[in-house]
Design a protein around this motif. Structure first.
Motif, PDB file in Angstrom:
ATOM      1  N   THR A   6      87.253  46.195  -0.790  1.00 31.10           N
ATOM      2  CA  THR A   6      87.568  45.096  -0.226  1.00 31.10           C
ATOM      3  C   THR A   6      89.237  44.572  -0.941  1.00 31.10           C
ATOM      4  O   THR A   6      89.456  44.771  -1.960  1.00 31.10           O
ATOM      5  CB  THR A   6      86.600  43.967  -0.815  1.00 31.10           C
ATOM      6  N   PRO A   7      90.147  44.425   0.179  1.00 35.66           N
ATOM      7  CA  PRO A   7      91.324  43.904  -0.357  1.00 35.66           C
ATOM      8  C   PRO A   7      91.287  42.666  -1.323  1.00 35.66           C
ATOM      9  O   PRO A   7      90.316  42.009  -1.017  1.00 35.66           O
ATOM     10  CB  PRO A   7      92.087  43.666   0.615  1.00 35.66           C
ATOM     11  N   PRO A   8      92.027  42.489  -2.344  1.00 33.18           N
ATOM     12  CA  PRO A   8      92.133  41.121  -3.011  1.00 33.18           C
ATOM     13  C   PRO A   8      92.086  40.043  -2.498  1.00 33.18           C
ATOM     14  O   PRO A   8      91.048  38.898  -2.907  1.00 33.18           O
ATOM     15  CB  PRO A   8      93.023  41.341  -4.047  1.00 33.18           C
ATOM     16  N   THR A   9      92.947  39.706  -1.475  1.00 34.53           N
ATOM     17  CA  THR A   9      92.955  38.538  -0.749  1.00 34.53           C
ATOM     18  C   THR A   9      91.518  38.339  -0.093  1.00 34.53           C
ATOM     19  O   THR A   9      90.898  37.033   0.181  1.00 34.53           O
ATOM     20  CB  THR A   9      93.945  38.444   0.091  1.00 34.53           C
ATOM     21  N   GLU A  10      91.183  39.172   0.700  1.00 34.01           N
ATOM     22  CA  GLU A  10      89.691  39.027   1.282  1.00 34.01           C
ATOM     23  C   GLU A  10      88.585  38.784   0.233  1.00 34.01           C
ATOM     24  O   GLU A  10      87.837  38.008   0.684  1.00 34.01           O
ATOM     25  CB  GLU A  10      89.356  40.405   2.309  1.00 34.01           C
ATOM     26  N   ARG A  11      88.655  39.562  -0.925  1.00 32.09           N
ATOM     27  CA  ARG A  11      87.620  39.298  -1.868  1.00 32.09           C
ATOM     28  C   ARG A  11      87.535  38.000  -2.473  1.00 32.09           C
ATOM     29  O   ARG A  11      86.767  37.216  -2.501  1.00 32.09           O
ATOM     30  CB  ARG A  11      87.924  40.322  -2.904  1.00 32.09           C
ATOM     31  N   ARG A  12      88.620  37.235  -2.372  1.00 31.85           N
ATOM     32  CA  ARG A  12      88.854  35.846  -3.024  1.00 31.85           C
ATOM     33  C   ARG A  12      88.413  34.807  -1.885  1.00 31.85           C
ATOM     34  O   ARG A  12      87.963  33.958  -2.318  1.00 31.85           O
ATOM     35  CB  ARG A  12      90.574  35.647  -3.438  1.00 31.85           C
ATOM     36  N   LYS A  13      88.777  35.312  -0.646  1.00 33.63           N
ATOM     37  CA  LYS A  13      88.491  34.265   0.487  1.00 33.63           C
ATOM     38  C   LYS A  13      86.532  34.231   0.477  1.00 33.63           C
ATOM     39  O   LYS A  13      86.291  33.306   0.669  1.00 33.63           O
ATOM     40  CB  LYS A  13      88.646  34.868   1.839  1.00 33.63           C
ATOM     41  N   ILE A  14      86.200  35.622   0.127  1.00 31.42           N
ATOM     42  CA  ILE A  14      84.612  35.761   0.432  1.00 31.42           C
ATOM     43  C   ILE A  14      84.213  34.920  -0.938  1.00 31.42           C
ATOM     44  O   ILE A  14      83.045  34.158  -0.794  1.00 31.42           O
ATOM     45  CB  ILE A  14      84.232  36.948   0.237  1.00 31.42           C
ATOM     46  N   ALA A  15      84.818  35.122  -2.049  1.00 33.63           N
ATOM     47  CA  ALA A  15      84.375  34.284  -3.429  1.00 33.63           C
ATOM     48  C   ALA A  15      84.304  32.859  -3.404  1.00 33.63           C
ATOM     49  O   ALA A  15      83.448  31.988  -3.573  1.00 33.63           O
ATOM     50  CB  ALA A  15      85.092  34.856  -4.687  1.00 33.63           C
ATOM     51  N   GLU A  87      83.670  40.628 -11.078  1.00 33.37           N
ATOM     52  CA  GLU A  87      83.985  42.223 -10.903  1.00 33.37           C
ATOM     53  C   GLU A  87      85.054  42.494  -9.929  1.00 33.37           C
ATOM     54  O   GLU A  87      85.551  41.813  -9.247  1.00 33.37           O
ATOM     55  CB  GLU A  87      82.715  42.830 -10.426  1.00 33.37           C
ATOM     56  N   ALA A  88      86.050  43.479 -10.491  1.00 33.75           N
ATOM     57  CA  ALA A  88      87.089  43.800 -10.004  1.00 33.75           C
ATOM     58  C   ALA A  88      87.404  45.190  -9.887  1.00 33.75           C
ATOM     59  O   ALA A  88      86.596  46.040 -10.650  1.00 33.75           O
ATOM     60  CB  ALA A  88      88.529  43.186 -10.606  1.00 33.75           C
ATOM     61  N   THR A  89      88.355  45.643  -9.198  1.00 34.22           N
ATOM     62  CA  THR A  89      88.704  47.348  -9.248  1.00 34.22           C
ATOM     63  C   THR A  89      89.322  47.728 -10.434  1.00 34.22           C
ATOM     64  O   THR A  89      89.752  46.827 -11.151  1.00 34.22           O
ATOM     65  CB  THR A  89      89.519  47.778  -8.160  1.00 34.22           C
ATOM     66  N   GLN A  90      89.433  49.072 -10.578  1.00 32.83           N
ATOM     67  CA  GLN A  90      90.120  49.651 -11.918  1.00 32.83           C
ATOM     68  C   GLN A  90      91.636  49.327 -11.768  1.00 32.83           C
ATOM     69  O   GLN A  90      92.287  49.230 -12.662  1.00 32.83           O
ATOM     70  CB  GLN A  90      89.988  50.968 -12.036  1.00 32.83           C
ATOM     71  N   PHE A  91      92.237  49.058 -10.553  1.00 34.45           N
ATOM     72  CA  PHE A  91      93.540  48.805 -10.411  1.00 34.45           C
ATOM     73  C   PHE A  91      94.066  47.316 -10.640  1.00 34.45           C
ATOM     74  O   PHE A  91      94.971  46.810 -10.276  1.00 34.45           O
ATOM     75  CB  PHE A  91      93.909  49.175  -8.918  1.00 34.45           C
TER      76      PHE A  91
END
Length: 126
Positions: A6-15, A87-91
């Protein structure tokens, strides 16, 4: 949600949508709160439908009960919130922006995750 794809911007919208589902009394549902040495709440972690979500204030906030909240002309708050899954990705950057009346701070996503895993309810920064 698969954090790795999941791209960071999409992940933040979901959160953000998941945090809004908690309603106006969400502070009562916090798993862990992060505070500065003077007791100002910098961030909180909530259990949501999207997993554990961190919410941090990025504005200076008020210093007391008589302070007026700063609002621009459009009526939104100047004290914006940073909302993301814990939780986030390793990058992903470990830094989570935050701030209070004492000034801006940077929180460690990994240290907050460790506090949640050890069931610490309040983490006070030194």
């Amino acid at each position: 949600m698969d954090i790795a794809t999941t791209p960071p911007t999409e992940r933040r919208k979901i959160a953000l949508a998941a945090v809004k589902e908690l309603g106006p009394q969400r502070t009562e549902k916090a798993i862990t709160k992060v505070r500065c040495p003077k007791g100002h709440t910098l961030a909180a972690v909530y259990p949501t439908t999207a997993g554990k979500v961190i919410v941090s204030r990025s504005g200076p906030g008020g210093r007391g009960s008589r302070d007026r909240e700063a609002t621009p002309h459009n009526g939104t708050s100047l004290n914006s919130e940073f909302v993301d899954t814990l939780e986030a990705t390793q990058f992903e950057d470990d830094a989570v922006p935050s701030g209070c009346a004492c000034g801006p701070r940077t929180l460690s996503r990994k240290k907050i995750q460790d506090a949640v895993d050890t069931h610490e309810h309040v983490v006070t920064l030194t």
